[in-house]
Design an enzyme around this catalytic site. Structure first.
Site, PDB file in Angstrom:
ATOM      1  N   SER A 143      62.690  40.638  66.169  1.00  0.00           N
ATOM      2  CA  SER A 143      61.831  39.454  66.271  1.00  0.00           C
ATOM      3  C   SER A 143      62.584  38.413  67.099  1.00  0.00           C
ATOM      4  O   SER A 143      63.803  38.512  67.263  1.00  0.00           O
ATOM      5  CB  SER A 143      61.585  38.900  64.861  1.00  0.00           C
ATOM      6  OG  SER A 143      61.017  37.606  64.914  1.00  0.00           O
ATOM      7  N   TYR A 156      64.779  36.153  56.408  1.00  0.00           N
ATOM      8  CA  TYR A 156      64.002  36.961  57.360  1.00  0.00           C
ATOM      9  C   TYR A 156      64.797  37.134  58.657  1.00  0.00           C
ATOM     10  O   TYR A 156      64.938  38.254  59.159  1.00  0.00           O
ATOM     11  CB  TYR A 156      62.659  36.279  57.636  1.00  0.00           C
ATOM     12  CG  TYR A 156      61.792  37.030  58.637  1.00  0.00           C
ATOM     13  CD1 TYR A 156      61.182  38.230  58.301  1.00  0.00           C
ATOM     14  CD2 TYR A 156      61.598  36.521  59.927  1.00  0.00           C
ATOM     15  CE1 TYR A 156      60.391  38.917  59.219  1.00  0.00           C
ATOM     16  CE2 TYR A 156      60.807  37.198  60.849  1.00  0.00           C
ATOM     17  CZ  TYR A 156      60.199  38.393  60.489  1.00  0.00           C
ATOM     18  OH  TYR A 156      59.429  39.070  61.402  1.00  0.00           O
TER      19      TYR A 156
HETATM   20  P1  NDP Z   1      51.489  43.053  59.292  1.00  0.00           P
HETATM   21  O1  NDP Z   1      51.702  42.346  57.998  1.00  0.00           O
HETATM   22  O2  NDP Z   1      50.157  42.979  59.936  1.00  0.00           O
HETATM   23  O3  NDP Z   1      51.894  44.577  59.152  1.00  0.00           O
HETATM   24  C1  NDP Z   1      53.026  44.981  58.442  1.00  0.00           C
HETATM   25  C2  NDP Z   1      52.939  46.462  58.178  1.00  0.00           C
HETATM   26  O4  NDP Z   1      54.085  46.846  57.421  1.00  0.00           O
HETATM   27  C3  NDP Z   1      51.716  46.854  57.394  1.00  0.00           C
HETATM   28  O5  NDP Z   1      51.182  48.028  57.946  1.00  0.00           O
HETATM   29  C4  NDP Z   1      52.248  47.114  56.001  1.00  0.00           C
HETATM   30  O6  NDP Z   1      51.491  48.154  55.407  1.00  0.00           O
HETATM   31  C5  NDP Z   1      53.644  47.617  56.333  1.00  0.00           C
HETATM   32  N1  NDP Z   1      54.559  47.521  55.209  1.00  0.00           N
HETATM   33  C6  NDP Z   1      54.945  46.436  54.503  1.00  0.00           C
HETATM   34  N2  NDP Z   1      55.774  46.799  53.510  1.00  0.00           N
HETATM   35  C7  NDP Z   1      55.911  48.140  53.599  1.00  0.00           C
HETATM   36  C8  NDP Z   1      56.616  49.115  52.859  1.00  0.00           C
HETATM   37  N3  NDP Z   1      57.365  48.792  51.794  1.00  0.00           N
HETATM   38  N4  NDP Z   1      56.519  50.408  53.235  1.00  0.00           N
HETATM   39  C9  NDP Z   1      55.750  50.756  54.283  1.00  0.00           C
HETATM   40  N5  NDP Z   1      55.063  49.899  55.025  1.00  0.00           N
HETATM   41  C10 NDP Z   1      55.142  48.607  54.678  1.00  0.00           C
HETATM   42  O7  NDP Z   1      52.626  42.477  60.242  1.00  0.00           O
HETATM   43  P2  NDP Z   1      52.993  42.794  61.776  1.00  0.00           P
HETATM   44  O8  NDP Z   1      52.191  43.889  62.300  1.00  0.00           O
HETATM   45  O9  NDP Z   1      53.003  41.513  62.473  1.00  0.00           O
HETATM   46  O10 NDP Z   1      54.514  43.239  61.597  1.00  0.00           O
HETATM   47  C11 NDP Z   1      55.045  44.442  62.127  1.00  0.00           C
HETATM   48  C12 NDP Z   1      56.510  44.220  62.448  1.00  0.00           C
HETATM   49  O11 NDP Z   1      56.616  43.299  63.519  1.00  0.00           O
HETATM   50  C13 NDP Z   1      57.335  43.643  61.308  1.00  0.00           C
HETATM   51  O12 NDP Z   1      58.589  44.280  61.274  1.00  0.00           O
HETATM   52  C14 NDP Z   1      57.491  42.191  61.693  1.00  0.00           C
HETATM   53  O13 NDP Z   1      58.637  41.613  61.131  1.00  0.00           O
HETATM   54  C15 NDP Z   1      57.579  42.324  63.202  1.00  0.00           C
HETATM   55  N6  NDP Z   1      57.283  41.091  63.908  1.00  0.00           N
HETATM   56  C16 NDP Z   1      56.028  40.543  63.880  1.00  0.00           C
HETATM   57  C17 NDP Z   1      55.778  39.338  64.491  1.00  0.00           C
HETATM   58  C18 NDP Z   1      54.448  38.667  64.432  1.00  0.00           C
HETATM   59  O14 NDP Z   1      54.347  37.484  64.848  1.00  0.00           O
HETATM   60  N7  NDP Z   1      53.397  39.298  63.958  1.00  0.00           N
HETATM   61  C19 NDP Z   1      56.832  38.631  65.240  1.00  0.00           C
HETATM   62  C20 NDP Z   1      58.092  39.309  65.230  1.00  0.00           C
HETATM   63  C21 NDP Z   1      58.300  40.490  64.586  1.00  0.00           C
HETATM   64  P3  NDP Z   1      51.212  48.349  53.843  1.00  0.00           P
HETATM   65  O15 NDP Z   1      51.052  46.974  53.247  1.00  0.00           O
HETATM   66  O16 NDP Z   1      49.950  49.141  53.858  1.00  0.00           O
HETATM   67  O17 NDP Z   1      52.378  49.107  53.334  1.00  0.00           O
END
Ligand code: NDP
Length: 246
Positions: A143, A156
């Site tokens: 990130s 984070y």
């Molecule tokens: P979302 O919250 O939309 O998606 C997160 C995903 O992670 C979901 O599919 C969720 O699925 C999954 N997840 C959470 N906990 C678990 C777990 N214990 N096991 C398996 N899957 C898990 O967020 P983003 O798509 O934005 O985030 C994706 C990545 O991008 C993250 O690592 C985030 O830190 C990073 N990121 C995002 C930014 C943004 O602005 N959006 C900026 C910088 C980095 P489920 O709940 O079904 O398990």
């Protein structure tokens, strides 16, 4: 020669929403076989149904990345479904932002378990396969918070700095035909912004995310890293909305 996304096998964690979902849909449209893991199986089923309807190739598995055995099973699912893995996108992550003084110790544990250990478990599951194949590509989600700390993001940011450190160590240690990409997004529209249980921080996050851009930008960055010729490793990508300052 640039790599053709058609017929490659890509494992994506956290594929049930946001960046992971967008990447899954985009790579499947480009002909990749995608193997999707997340905890919410119903979401994965609906995404897989869409991909299949459009002629794409997809497998899904309920996966909690904080459990090493689940991530191993996801990688094995890719091999049993499609015979190999070319890329693993260690994407699953959570962002329950709050000041340290709020002492949300459970959320600190969760962030460490999902954002750091989840990536390590992805490496543990895929690396032996990549070494056996003498080919493979890790794409790990850090990130802009992995480059710069701000108030309320200490833990984070700590997890995202860790992802960069681990990924750089991985790159140096494995090298050869195994590529490592660190992808550091800025504000991208997804469910991530809803993760804070601290009221003031949550309000601040909602406000900041008004500048967020579409997750398709991330899907395209992932495709760009994959499409490079085998001897080109895109080590880091930082991608922000044009208007984002931090
Ligand atoms: P979302 O919250 O939309 O998606 C997160 C995903 O992670 C979901 O599919 C969720 O699925 C999954 N997840 C959470 N906990 C678990 C777990 N214990 N096991 C398996 N899957 C898990 O967020 P983003 O798509 O934005 O985030 C994706 C990545 O991008 C993250 O690592 C985030 O830190 C990073 N990121 C995002 C930014 C943004 O602005 N959006 C900026 C910088 C980095 P489920 O709940 O079904 O398990």
């Amino acid at each position: 020669m640039s790599k053709n996304i058609e017929n490659i096998v890509v494992v994506i964690t956290g594929a049930s929403s946001g960046l992971g979902e967008a990447t899954a849909r985009y790579l499947a449209q480009k002909g990749a076989s995608v193997v999707l893991g997340a905890r919410r199986l119903n979401k994965l089923e609906s995404i897989a149904a869409d991909i299949t309807k459009e002629g794409g190739k997809v497998a899904i598995l309920a996966t909690d990345v904080s459990k090493a055995a689940d991530v191993q099973a996801l990688v094995q699912k890719a091999i049993s479904s499609f015979g190999k893995i070319d890329v693993i996108v260690n994407n699953a992550g959570i962002m329950p932002l709050a000041p340290l003084a709020a002492t949300k110790v459970d959320e600190w544990d969760q962030m460490i378990d999902v954002n750091i250990k989840g990536v390590l478990y992805g490496i543990a599951a895929a690396l032996p396969v990549f070494q056996k194949q003498n080919n493979g590509h890790f794409i790990n989600l850090s990130s802009v918070a992995g480059h710069k700390v701000s108030q309320g993001s200490a833990v984070y940011a700590g997890t995202k700095f860790a992802v960069r450190a681990i990924s750089e160590g991985l790159r140096m240690e494995v090298g050869g035909n195994i590529r490592t990409t660190i992808l550091s997004p800025g504000l991208i529209d997804s469910e991530l912004k809803l993760g804070s249980s601290d009221e003031a921080t949550s309000q601040f996050v909602q406000d900041v995310y008004k500048d967020a851009i579409s997750p398709i930008s991330i899907a395209k960055a992932v495709a760009y890293a994959i499409e490079q010729p085998d001897d080109v490793d895109i080590n880091e990508i930082v991608l922000r909305p044009t208007v984002q300052e931090f």
